[in-house]
Motif scaffolding. Structure first.
Motif, PDB file in Angstrom:
ATOM      1  N   UNK A  22      -1.874   8.033  -3.894  1.00 56.17           N
ATOM      2  CA  UNK A  22      -1.150   6.785  -4.127  1.00 56.17           C
ATOM      3  C   UNK A  22      -1.094   5.933  -2.860  1.00 56.17           C
ATOM      4  N   UNK A  23      -0.901   6.555  -1.697  1.00 56.25           N
ATOM      5  CA  UNK A  23      -0.856   5.825  -0.433  1.00 56.25           C
ATOM      6  C   UNK A  23      -2.207   5.180  -0.120  1.00 56.25           C
ATOM      7  N   UNK A  24      -3.288   5.913  -0.347  1.00 57.35           N
ATOM      8  CA  UNK A  24      -4.625   5.377  -0.098  1.00 57.35           C
ATOM      9  C   UNK A  24      -4.915   4.206  -1.040  1.00 57.35           C
ATOM     10  N   UNK A  25      -4.541   4.333  -2.296  1.00 59.87           N
ATOM     11  CA  UNK A  25      -4.737   3.252  -3.260  1.00 59.87           C
ATOM     12  C   UNK A  25      -3.944   2.018  -2.865  1.00 59.87           C
ATOM     13  N   UNK A  26      -2.723   2.198  -2.423  1.00 59.43           N
ATOM     14  CA  UNK A  26      -1.873   1.070  -2.026  1.00 59.43           C
ATOM     15  C   UNK A  26      -2.405   0.389  -0.776  1.00 59.43           C
TER      16      UNK A  26
ATOM     17  N   UNK B 283     -14.291   1.639  11.621  1.00 65.49           N
ATOM     18  CA  UNK B 283     -13.933   2.908  12.254  1.00 65.49           C
ATOM     19  C   UNK B 283     -12.434   3.032  12.498  1.00 65.49           C
ATOM     20  N   UNK B 284     -11.758   1.896  12.702  1.00 71.04           N
ATOM     21  CA  UNK B 284     -10.317   1.942  12.943  1.00 71.04           C
ATOM     22  C   UNK B 284      -9.499   2.004  11.654  1.00 71.04           C
ATOM     23  N   UNK B 285     -10.187   2.051  10.516  1.00 68.73           N
ATOM     24  CA  UNK B 285      -9.510   2.199   9.233  1.00 68.73           C
ATOM     25  C   UNK B 285      -9.162   0.900   8.538  1.00 68.73           C
ATOM     26  N   UNK B 286      -9.510  -0.237   9.122  1.00 63.95           N
ATOM     27  CA  UNK B 286      -9.224  -1.511   8.471  1.00 63.95           C
ATOM     28  C   UNK B 286     -10.352  -1.878   7.512  1.00 63.95           C
ATOM     29  N   UNK B 287      -9.988  -2.585   6.459  1.00 68.54           N
ATOM     30  CA  UNK B 287     -10.972  -3.000   5.468  1.00 68.54           C
ATOM     31  C   UNK B 287     -11.684  -4.250   5.983  1.00 68.54           C
TER      32      UNK B 287
ATOM     33  N   UNK C 257     -13.521  -1.493  -9.589  1.00 68.18           N
ATOM     34  CA  UNK C 257     -14.943  -1.184  -9.423  1.00 68.18           C
ATOM     35  C   UNK C 257     -15.497  -1.918  -8.206  1.00 68.18           C
ATOM     36  N   UNK C 258     -15.065  -1.494  -7.030  1.00 68.70           N
ATOM     37  CA  UNK C 258     -15.525  -2.068  -5.772  1.00 68.70           C
ATOM     38  C   UNK C 258     -15.892  -0.945  -4.819  1.00 68.70           C
ATOM     39  N   UNK C 259     -16.797  -1.243  -3.900  1.00 63.28           N
ATOM     40  CA  UNK C 259     -17.036  -0.368  -2.766  1.00 63.28           C
ATOM     41  C   UNK C 259     -16.365  -1.029  -1.577  1.00 63.28           C
ATOM     42  N   UNK C 260     -15.504  -0.296  -0.892  1.00 60.61           N
ATOM     43  CA  UNK C 260     -14.777  -0.850   0.241  1.00 60.61           C
ATOM     44  C   UNK C 260     -15.539  -0.564   1.523  1.00 60.61           C
ATOM     45  N   UNK C 261     -15.694  -1.587   2.349  1.00 60.85           N
ATOM     46  CA  UNK C 261     -16.324  -1.461   3.655  1.00 60.85           C
ATOM     47  C   UNK C 261     -15.198  -1.310   4.670  1.00 60.85           C
ATOM     48  N   UNK C 262     -15.095  -0.116   5.255  1.00 62.07           N
ATOM     49  CA  UNK C 262     -13.968   0.210   6.124  1.00 62.07           C
ATOM     50  C   UNK C 262     -14.479   0.459   7.545  1.00 62.07           C
TER      51      UNK C 262
END
Length: 62
Positions: free
Chosen positions: A8-12, A42-46, A35-40
């Motif tokens: 739930x935290x990751x989804x939020x 190295x520091x964890x930001x989208x 239905x997306x691929x997230x480009x993240x």
């Protein structure tokens, strides 16, 4: 091991949607979801997203 709170935290964090559908009490159920691929980074930001069936040249440029 499944940890619903972490899921739930990751989804939020990236604002995604998911829900079980069909016979949700069965071992075999459907899931409606973003239905997306997230480009993240190295520091964890989208950095961005790639949409389902987005044109290859546009996706590769990202």
């Amino acid at each position: 091991m499944r940890d619903q709170a972490k899921t739930d935290a990751a989804k939020a964090a990236v604002v995604v949607f998911s829900e079980r559908s069909g016979d949700v009490d069965s071992d075999y159920y459907l899931v409606n979801h973003t239905a997306l691929t997230f480009l993240i980074n190295e520091d964890g930001t989208v950095q961005g997203t790639i949409a389902y069936e987005e044109a290859s040249d546009t996706a590769l440029a990202k």
